[in-house]
Scaffold this motif. Structure first.
Motif, PDB file in Angstrom:
ATOM      1  N   THR A 311       0.739  -1.142   0.018  1.00 55.98           N
ATOM      2  CA  THR A 311      -0.203   0.036   0.011  1.00 55.98           C
ATOM      3  C   THR A 311       0.820   1.089  -0.170  1.00 55.98           C
ATOM      4  OG1 THR A 311      -1.647  -1.228   1.162  1.00 55.98           O
ATOM      5  CG2 THR A 311      -1.927   1.334   1.135  1.00 55.98           C
ATOM      6  N   PHE A 312       1.618   1.150   0.848  1.00 55.95           N
ATOM      7  CA  PHE A 312       2.837   2.527   0.883  1.00 55.95           C
ATOM      8  C   PHE A 312       3.540   2.601  -0.235  1.00 55.95           C
ATOM      9  CE2 PHE A 312       3.952   2.981   5.591  1.00 55.95           C
ATOM     10  CZ  PHE A 312       2.605   3.393   5.950  1.00 55.95           C
ATOM     11  N   ARG A 313       3.992   1.464  -0.968  1.00 53.63           N
ATOM     12  CA  ARG A 313       4.671   1.505  -2.592  1.00 53.63           C
ATOM     13  C   ARG A 313       3.794   1.988  -3.467  1.00 53.63           C
ATOM     14  NH1 ARG A 313       7.442  -3.307  -1.302  1.00 53.63           N
ATOM     15  NH2 ARG A 313       5.631  -4.498  -2.037  1.00 53.63           N
ATOM     16  N   ILE A 314       2.479   1.836  -3.522  1.00 54.53           N
ATOM     17  CA  ILE A 314       1.591   2.327  -4.296  1.00 54.53           C
ATOM     18  C   ILE A 314       1.283   3.873  -4.013  1.00 54.53           C
ATOM     19  CG2 ILE A 314      -0.936   2.322  -5.563  1.00 54.53           C
ATOM     20  CD1 ILE A 314      -0.736  -0.783  -5.070  1.00 54.53           C
ATOM     21  N   ALA A 315       1.116   4.160  -2.856  1.00 52.40           N
ATOM     22  CA  ALA A 315       0.912   5.443  -2.410  1.00 52.40           C
ATOM     23  C   ALA A 315       1.988   6.352  -2.899  1.00 52.40           C
ATOM     24  CB  ALA A 315       0.590   5.509  -1.019  1.00 52.40           C
ATOM     25  N   SER A 316       3.105   5.929  -2.931  1.00 52.53           N
ATOM     26  CA  SER A 316       4.311   6.464  -3.065  1.00 52.53           C
ATOM     27  C   SER A 316       4.669   6.949  -4.611  1.00 52.53           C
ATOM     28  CB  SER A 316       5.700   6.217  -2.684  1.00 52.53           C
ATOM     29  OG  SER A 316       5.140   5.911  -1.227  1.00 52.53           O
ATOM     30  N   ARG A 317       3.812   6.500  -5.425  1.00 49.55           N
ATOM     31  CA  ARG A 317       4.143   6.049  -6.793  1.00 49.55           C
ATOM     32  C   ARG A 317       3.519   7.386  -7.574  1.00 49.55           C
ATOM     33  NH1 ARG A 317       2.443   0.487  -8.112  1.00 49.55           N
ATOM     34  NH2 ARG A 317       4.261  -0.632  -7.087  1.00 49.55           N
ATOM     35  N   PHE A 318       2.722   8.053  -7.109  1.00 51.72           N
ATOM     36  CA  PHE A 318       1.903   8.924  -7.980  1.00 51.72           C
ATOM     37  C   PHE A 318       2.992  10.216  -8.412  1.00 51.72           C
ATOM     38  CE2 PHE A 318      -1.225   6.784  -5.789  1.00 51.72           C
ATOM     39  CZ  PHE A 318      -2.211   6.614  -6.790  1.00 51.72           C
ATOM     40  N   LYS A 319       2.540  10.735  -9.414  1.00 54.33           N
ATOM     41  CA  LYS A 319       3.354  12.046  -9.972  1.00 54.33           C
ATOM     42  C   LYS A 319       2.396  13.178  -9.909  1.00 54.33           C
ATOM     43  CE  LYS A 319       6.600   9.296 -12.586  1.00 54.33           C
ATOM     44  NZ  LYS A 319       5.916   8.162 -12.992  1.00 54.33           N
ATOM     45  N   VAL A 320       1.159  12.903 -10.609  1.00 55.01           N
ATOM     46  CA  VAL A 320       0.277  14.333 -10.331  1.00 55.01           C
ATOM     47  C   VAL A 320      -0.266  14.413  -8.817  1.00 55.01           C
ATOM     48  CG1 VAL A 320      -1.917  15.420 -11.352  1.00 55.01           C
ATOM     49  CG2 VAL A 320      -0.432  13.883 -12.858  1.00 55.01           C
ATOM     50  N   PHE A 321      -1.153  13.184  -8.482  1.00 49.82           N
ATOM     51  CA  PHE A 321      -1.498  13.207  -7.018  1.00 49.82           C
ATOM     52  C   PHE A 321      -0.319  13.378  -6.033  1.00 49.82           C
ATOM     53  CE2 PHE A 321      -4.782  11.087  -9.222  1.00 49.82           C
ATOM     54  CZ  PHE A 321      -5.907  11.332  -8.526  1.00 49.82           C
ATOM     55  N   THR A 322      -0.438  14.176  -4.990  1.00 51.65           N
ATOM     56  CA  THR A 322       0.563  14.351  -3.895  1.00 51.65           C
ATOM     57  C   THR A 322       0.098  13.357  -2.753  1.00 51.65           C
ATOM     58  OG1 THR A 322       0.946  16.636  -4.594  1.00 51.65           O
ATOM     59  CG2 THR A 322       1.739  16.007  -2.554  1.00 51.65           C
ATOM     60  N   ASN A 358      -4.856  -1.071   4.090  1.00 49.73           N
ATOM     61  CA  ASN A 358      -4.569  -1.020   2.765  1.00 49.73           C
ATOM     62  C   ASN A 358      -5.674  -0.157   2.088  1.00 49.73           C
ATOM     63  OD1 ASN A 358      -6.417  -3.072   3.572  1.00 49.73           O
ATOM     64  ND2 ASN A 358      -6.253  -4.260   1.642  1.00 49.73           N
ATOM     65  N   LEU A 359      -6.129   0.977   3.034  1.00 51.53           N
ATOM     66  CA  LEU A 359      -7.204   1.727   2.596  1.00 51.53           C
ATOM     67  C   LEU A 359      -6.434   3.091   1.992  1.00 51.53           C
ATOM     68  CD1 LEU A 359     -10.509   2.612   2.588  1.00 51.53           C
ATOM     69  CD2 LEU A 359      -9.703   3.879   4.414  1.00 51.53           C
ATOM     70  N   LEU A 360      -6.866   3.612   1.022  1.00 48.57           N
ATOM     71  CA  LEU A 360      -6.272   4.849   0.511  1.00 48.57           C
ATOM     72  C   LEU A 360      -7.445   6.038   0.366  1.00 48.57           C
ATOM     73  CD1 LEU A 360      -3.496   3.995  -2.152  1.00 48.57           C
ATOM     74  CD2 LEU A 360      -3.201   4.712   0.448  1.00 48.57           C
ATOM     75  N   ARG A 361      -7.210   7.198   0.993  1.00 45.30           N
ATOM     76  CA  ARG A 361      -8.268   8.168   0.542  1.00 45.30           C
ATOM     77  C   ARG A 361      -7.570   9.183  -0.480  1.00 45.30           C
ATOM     78  NH1 ARG A 361      -9.128  12.544   5.175  1.00 45.30           N
ATOM     79  NH2 ARG A 361      -7.401  13.374   3.920  1.00 45.30           N
ATOM     80  N   ILE A 362      -8.875   9.637  -1.409  1.00 47.54           N
ATOM     81  CA  ILE A 362      -8.322  10.448  -2.710  1.00 47.54           C
ATOM     82  C   ILE A 362      -9.296  11.578  -2.375  1.00 47.54           C
ATOM     83  CG2 ILE A 362      -8.292  10.473  -5.042  1.00 47.54           C
ATOM     84  CD1 ILE A 362      -8.131   7.403  -5.096  1.00 47.54           C
ATOM     85  N   SER A 363      -8.425  12.660  -2.437  1.00 52.29           N
ATOM     86  CA  SER A 363      -9.226  14.039  -2.730  1.00 52.29           C
ATOM     87  C   SER A 363      -8.757  14.452  -4.044  1.00 52.29           C
ATOM     88  CB  SER A 363      -8.533  15.179  -1.701  1.00 52.29           C
ATOM     89  OG  SER A 363      -9.228  16.199  -1.988  1.00 52.29           O
ATOM     90  N   VAL A 364     -10.082  14.235  -4.864  1.00 50.65           N
ATOM     91  CA  VAL A 364      -9.755  14.548  -6.334  1.00 50.65           C
ATOM     92  C   VAL A 364      -9.981  16.139  -6.577  1.00 50.65           C
ATOM     93  CG1 VAL A 364     -10.937  13.967  -8.572  1.00 50.65           C
ATOM     94  CG2 VAL A 364     -11.152  12.404  -6.901  1.00 50.65           C
ATOM     95  N   GLY A 365      -8.663  16.498  -7.159  1.00 45.24           N
ATOM     96  CA  GLY A 365      -8.695  17.957  -7.501  1.00 45.24           C
ATOM     97  C   GLY A 365      -9.054  18.521  -8.937  1.00 45.24           C
ATOM     98  N   ILE A 366      -8.947  19.563  -9.433  1.00 47.89           N
ATOM     99  CA  ILE A 366      -9.340  19.954 -10.567  1.00 47.89           C
ATOM    100  C   ILE A 366      -8.618  20.281 -11.575  1.00 47.89           C
ATOM    101  CG2 ILE A 366     -11.155  21.269  -9.136  1.00 47.89           C
ATOM    102  CD1 ILE A 366      -9.874  23.942  -9.773  1.00 47.89           C
TER     103      ILE A 366
END
Ligand code: P1T
Length: 382
Positions: A311-322, A358-366
């Protein structure tokens, strides 16, 4: 004349500055105000209590929540703290079992020490709320949608219950924002906001707010606000007032993008479960559709076959999401509730309500939604 939402967001509480004609409310960067003789002043004495920039924001917030009185605080937690000061030792509070971790922490690690009992129940179950009420219940504190599993509470049903039992009814409206939901219209006595989130919308201010109609609550809460002093400075009030002017446009984009992303994630092979009230199979969908004007920009996912490390690996892989705490800003954020925002809730309690490792929360931006989708695809498929 009553105005509609966008007009209020841009104008309520604000007029051209009487001394210069400045169209935007100035940042009144002053701690104190001249008095001609003691007590003879222009309505402002000392900025802990009142400041014109903050007052403009408070009036605008009140208008957007269909309330009469607004109060701005130095954080959402300061606003929550101010409400809890209305309680006395021996009082009981009924609240949700899925809550922002900081709210759980102030309840259980601060106010419980003053002899206040907190009962945590499933706020989407009106019977569970009813069963938790005792003759000592003084406050019902509700989040809807909840942080982070997006449960929906029936605002009107709880309003009826609270009002008929003479219990103070407070709704933390942070996840919806006043654009999507106005709890005072459903019987809430006080609306609370972490204005840090959608209300400011640009992740550059920490602020809280309360809005209410009842003047006696306003007077009491204003007394604590001034006596205890958790009030924000004028620069932050200015930034939040500026952020508010686009709340309606931002919320429309947050909702639209979250809908696209939720649909993409629902069938993704790496996603075991998704929480988003816009799906017709979400247990609170019908109530959300009735009491909200959109399903919001927040969603949470449980990753399939992922332990904490994966879960940490996936959470750390984003380029646009922070990867960061907080939500509701123009930029997209990913959060790991179990170790970040909800780390102060004991593991077995949080796991019981679905806040698993293994829960991730997403704040979807604009941002452009195609770029958000691509980022999600790459992070999940890598
Ligand atoms: O962070 P602050 O402005 O003090 O607000 C606290 C707060 C209150 N209520 C809800 C529903 C919240 O989400 C928050 C703050 N939440 C986060 C920082 C977060 O990432 O969930």
């Amino acid at each position: 004349m009553t105005y509609k939402f966008a007009t209020k967001a841009i104008h309520a509480g604000q007029q051209a500055d009487p001394t210069t004609g400045a169209v935007m409310t100035p940042i009144y960067q002053t701690s104190t105000y001249q008095q001609a003789s003691p007590g003879d002043h222009k309505g402002y004495e000392y900025s802990r209590g009142t400041n014109p920039t903050r007052k403009a924001l408070e009036d605008c917030l009140a208008a957007l929540e269909n309330g009469k009185f607004g109060l701005a605080f130095s954080s959402g937690m300061a606003a929550t703290d101010c409400v809890l000061r209305l309680l006395k030792p021996g009082d009981e509070v009924v609240t949700g079992d899925d809550l922002y971790g900081g709210s759980y922490r102030i309840f259980t690690q601060v106010y419980a020490d003053y002899g206040i009992t907190f009962r945590f129940v499933d706020c989407s179950d009106i019977q569970a709320i009813t069963n938790a009420i005792t003759p000592k219940t003084r406050l019902i504190w509700i989040e809807t949608p909840t942080n982070p599993t997006l449960k929906i509470a029936d605002l009107a049903a709880i309003g009826k219950l609270a009002n008929s039992s003479n219990i103070l009814y407070v709704v933390d409206n942070t996840f919806a924002s006043p654009y999507l939901q106005n709890p005072l219209d459903f019987g809430a006595d006080i609306v609370m906001h972490s204005a840090t989130k959608y209300i400011n919308g640009h992740s550059d201010v920490v602020m809280g707010a309360l809005v209410m109609n009842d003047e006696s609550y306003y007077k009491r809460l204003f007394f604590y606000y001034n006596a205890c002093g958790g009030t924000p400075g004028p620069q932050d009030a200015f930034l939040t007032l500026r952020g508010l002017k686009t709340l309606h446009l931002r919320m429309q984009a947050h909702c639209a993008h979250a809908a696209v992303i939720a649909k993409f994630l629902k069938t993704h092979p790496r996603v075991e479960k998704i929480y988003w009230p816009g799906f017709s199979d979400h247990p609170g969908h019908a109530i959300a559709a009735a009491q909200m004007r959109g399903f919001g920009g927040m969603l949470s996912i449980v990753l399939k076959d992922a332990d904490l490390e994966e879960t940490f690996r996936i959470a750390s892989r984003f380029k646009v999401f922070t990867l960061a705490e907080s939500l509701g800003g123009v930029e997209s954020l990913i959060n790991h509730p179990a170790t970040m925002t909800h780390g102060s809730i004991p593991k077995e309690l949080r796991e019981k309500v679905g806040v698993v490792d293994n829960l991730l929360r997403i704040s979807v931006g604009i941002e452009d939604v195609e770029d958000l989708l691509q980022d999600l695809k790459e992070a999940l498929d890598a």
